[in-house]
Design a protein around this motif. Structure first.
Motif, PDB file in Angstrom:
ATOM      1  N   SER A  89       0.804  -1.223   0.000  1.00 43.62           N
ATOM      2  CA  SER A  89       0.000   0.000   0.000  1.00 43.62           C
ATOM      3  C   SER A  89       0.839   1.275   0.000  1.00 43.62           C
ATOM      4  CB  SER A  89      -0.936   0.006   1.216  1.00 43.62           C
ATOM      5  OG  SER A  89      -1.820  -1.087   1.176  1.00 43.62           O
ATOM      6  N   TYR A  90       1.942   1.270   0.767  1.00 41.68           N
ATOM      7  CA  TYR A  90       2.760   2.477   0.883  1.00 41.68           C
ATOM      8  C   TYR A  90       3.884   2.521  -0.142  1.00 41.68           C
ATOM      9  CZ  TYR A  90       0.374   3.692   5.212  1.00 41.68           C
ATOM     10  OH  TYR A  90      -0.575   4.047   6.132  1.00 41.68           O
ATOM     11  N   GLY A  91       4.115   1.413  -0.837  1.00 43.17           N
ATOM     12  CA  GLY A  91       5.120   1.397  -1.895  1.00 43.17           C
ATOM     13  C   GLY A  91       6.548   1.473  -1.413  1.00 43.17           C
ATOM     14  N   GLU A 113       9.979  -3.434  -7.918  1.00 39.26           N
ATOM     15  CA  GLU A 113      10.807  -2.241  -7.981  1.00 39.26           C
ATOM     16  C   GLU A 113      10.077  -1.083  -7.286  1.00 39.26           C
ATOM     17  OE1 GLU A 113       9.918  -4.005 -10.608  1.00 39.26           O
ATOM     18  OE2 GLU A 113      11.780  -5.057 -11.128  1.00 39.26           O
ATOM     19  N   THR A 114      10.846  -0.283  -6.586  1.00 35.23           N
ATOM     20  CA  THR A 114      10.258   0.861  -5.879  1.00 35.23           C
ATOM     21  C   THR A 114      11.121   2.098  -6.094  1.00 35.23           C
ATOM     22  OG1 THR A 114      11.474   0.340  -3.840  1.00 35.23           O
ATOM     23  CG2 THR A 114       9.271  -0.603  -4.066  1.00 35.23           C
ATOM     24  N   THR A 115      10.515   3.237  -5.871  1.00 33.68           N
ATOM     25  CA  THR A 115      11.264   4.489  -5.920  1.00 33.68           C
ATOM     26  C   THR A 115      11.801   4.792  -4.527  1.00 33.68           C
ATOM     27  OG1 THR A 115       9.227   5.731  -5.489  1.00 33.68           O
ATOM     28  CG2 THR A 115       9.849   5.374  -7.799  1.00 33.68           C
ATOM     29  N   PRO A 116      12.841   5.626  -4.425  1.00 33.10           N
ATOM     30  CA  PRO A 116      13.365   5.971  -3.099  1.00 33.10           C
ATOM     31  C   PRO A 116      12.264   6.541  -2.201  1.00 33.10           C
ATOM     32  CG  PRO A 116      14.864   6.708  -4.807  1.00 33.10           C
ATOM     33  CD  PRO A 116      13.634   6.232  -5.511  1.00 33.10           C
ATOM     34  N   ALA A 171      10.887  -0.548   4.526  1.00 26.11           N
ATOM     35  CA  ALA A 171       9.775  -0.984   5.373  1.00 26.11           C
ATOM     36  C   ALA A 171      10.293  -1.678   6.626  1.00 26.11           C
ATOM     37  CB  ALA A 171       8.855  -1.922   4.590  1.00 26.11           C
ATOM     38  N   SER A 172      11.344  -2.487   6.475  1.00 29.45           N
ATOM     39  CA  SER A 172      11.905  -3.215   7.626  1.00 29.45           C
ATOM     40  C   SER A 172      12.510  -2.252   8.644  1.00 29.45           C
ATOM     41  CB  SER A 172      12.965  -4.211   7.146  1.00 29.45           C
ATOM     42  OG  SER A 172      12.395  -5.174   6.286  1.00 29.45           O
TER      43      SER A 172
END
Length: 505
Positions: free
Chosen positions: A94-96, A233-236, A102-103
């Motif tokens: 949800s938060y991307g 894949e995620t953005t900073p 996240a950890s």
């Protein structure tokens, strides 16, 4: 008689924990409380075989349980379930956030926000008072109704989330022959049997039920762990997103401060405070961190693993868990059942606390067996859960975000009352006035501090449906503002209240 005479000669009739010293029968736990002594026959019949004690203070003579490790196992088991996994998945799904980000958020905010409930947990054995009865010594007999409503709603919300994910999991292994609704009902009824019985049965169940759950989690990771490295894949991450997710974690941990003493009032007060704190803290933090991170890893892999993505679209979180265990065949379905029912211990504790909260609303309700309120809670919980399941993750995010604000305000007021005004002295929680409105605080100071803090909390909050002007720049800092501002406002407000009441506390 010699012991009683000695107490009179030294001019005190209070023991070290603020409980009036009685003849030996009460101190040994043999004498019933006044309420229990005169309970009618119908009450005792309905309560046969279950805990009779309700919200009344537990005297020192009945606080005899020296198995302090129970404070660890009761929370370790309650949180070694699917509930943290679901919350962890929100970080990546949800938060991307990336798994790494996240950890880090999970570890930091869990270690930080577990401190208030663990601190509050030390007061249960020392005072012999249920958590929201302790709150009467700050909020008073009547104003406590507001925190009671908020606390009951928060705890019910956790039950809803837990029962939904359990129902999803049971449905996922039944090839759609079992609907989410039926799965939710099965889970809630199982939890009711524990909640109905009360304190001793709850502790007995929580002492051992974590073992099969831990084995099931290990098997699940063993079967699906090779795909956890396939992260989307995620953005900073931006600072605002980190704080938003941190608020979600706070909403997961801090609300336990409203119920933690409910399952510790029969623990012996002789144990050192640091030991009680450590058991509660580690019991909450250890399983939460491990499963929140696992949930974040699963959430990050869902978009990259087609089978998991399809299972998620069909049965949400439960479907993903079932897909992870597909290599185990029929045995994997059995493991999913264990995982699904892992939430039973968590829901049972919540139901137990809700039933106590209901009794606190009015003196007449103490005449009704606590177990009856567990049945009523279940009857309400099932349809609410079925409705909330229609938009599961939206319900989760909205719920956890909002309750972190009031919970932070509540614990700030409670901790300030204990440390600043009561000088960390348990003797000031006088059992003789727990139900006497004229001798308890008015509660105006506590309510005023809590409500006024929201003048700055609201601009600092960020939710799906609203983002305040401060939060647009900083991210969600609502729970931090609620905690600090409530404590600062409470000190002058409570000082004035004490002066107006004409007594020290």
């Amino acid at each position: 008689m010699a012991a009683i005479k000695s107490d009179l000669e030294v001019g005190t009739n209070m023991n070290a924990y603020g409980v009036e010293k009685r003849p030996a029968t009460l101190e040994s736990g043999e004498e019933e409380s006044i309420e229990a002594k005169y309970k009618p026959l119908w009450f005792r019949v309905l309560n046969w075989g279950v805990e009779e004690g309700g919200i009344e203070p537990v005297p020192v003579g009945k606080r005899t349980d020296t198995r302090y490790v129970n404070l660890f196992t009761v929370w370790f088991t309650a949180l070694l379930c699917l509930l943290p996994i679901v919350t962890g998945m929100a970080g990546t799904l949800s938060y991307g956030l990336s798994l790494r980000d996240a950890s880090l958020v999970i570890i930091f905010f869990t270690l930080l926000t577990t401190i208030p409930p663990a601190f509050m947990g030390t007061l249960g054995p020392k005072t012999g008072l249920r958590q929201m009865i302790q709150a009467r010594y700050a909020f008073g007999l009547y104003a406590i109704a507001i925190p009671l409503l908020l606390n009951a709603a928060s705890v019910t919300g956790f039950c809803v989330i837990a029962s939904i994910v359990s129902g999803q999991s049971l449905s996922a292994i039944s090839s759609d022959s079992l609907s989410w609704n039926v799965g939710i009902a099965i889970t809630c009824i199982c939890a009711l049997t524990l909640s109905f019985s009360g304190y001793k049965i709850l502790h007995l169940y929580e002492r051992w039920s974590w073992i099969p759950v831990l084995v099931a989690i290990v098997i699940t990771v063993g079967c699906g762990g090779n795909k956890l490295s396939l992260q989307a894949e995620t953005t900073p991450a931006e600072a605002s997103t980190i704080l938003n997710y941190g608020c979600l974690i706070a909403g997961f941990m801090i609300p336990f401060a409203g119920i933690v003493s409910d399952v510790s009032v029969y623990i012996s007060p002789e144990g050192p405070r640091w030991k009680i704190f450590t058991y509660v803290y580690t019991g909450m933090a250890a399983p939460s961190i491990l499963l929140l991170v696992l949930g974040a890893a699963i959430g990050g892999a869902v978009p990259k693993v087609p089978a998991w993505s399809a299972a998620y679209a069909k049965n949400s979180v439960g479907g993903v868990l079932a897909a992870m265990l597909t290599p185990a065949g029929g045995f994997g379905k059995f493991v999913v059942v264990i995982l699904a029912l892992s939430v039973v211990g968590n829901i049972a504790i919540s139901m137990y606390s809700i039933s106590l909260n209901i009794q606190m609303f009015h003196p007449l309700l103490t005449r009704v067996p606590r177990s009856i309120f567990s049945v009523i809670t279940t009857a309400v919980l099932i349809p609410v859960s079925i409705q909330a399941a229609k938009s599961f993750f939206d319900s989760l995010e909205n719920f956890l975000g909002i309750i972190s604000y009031w919970s932070a305000s509540f614990v700030a007021i409670m901790i300030t009352e204990f440390i600043w005004f009561r000088k960390s002295d348990y003797c000031t929680y006088d059992h003789k006035i727990w139900n006497v409105g004229g001798k308890l605080p008015w509660g105006v100071a506590a309510i005023t501090a809590g409500i006024c803090s929201f003048g700055l909390v609201i601009p600092s909050m960020a939710e799906v449906w609203y983002t305040g002007p401060i939060a647009k720049t900083t991210g969600d800092i609502g729970f931090e503002v609620a905690f600090v501002l409530s404590a600062l406002l409470y000190v002058p407000a409570r000082t004035l209240e004490i002066r107006l009441q004409g007594r020290r506390l």
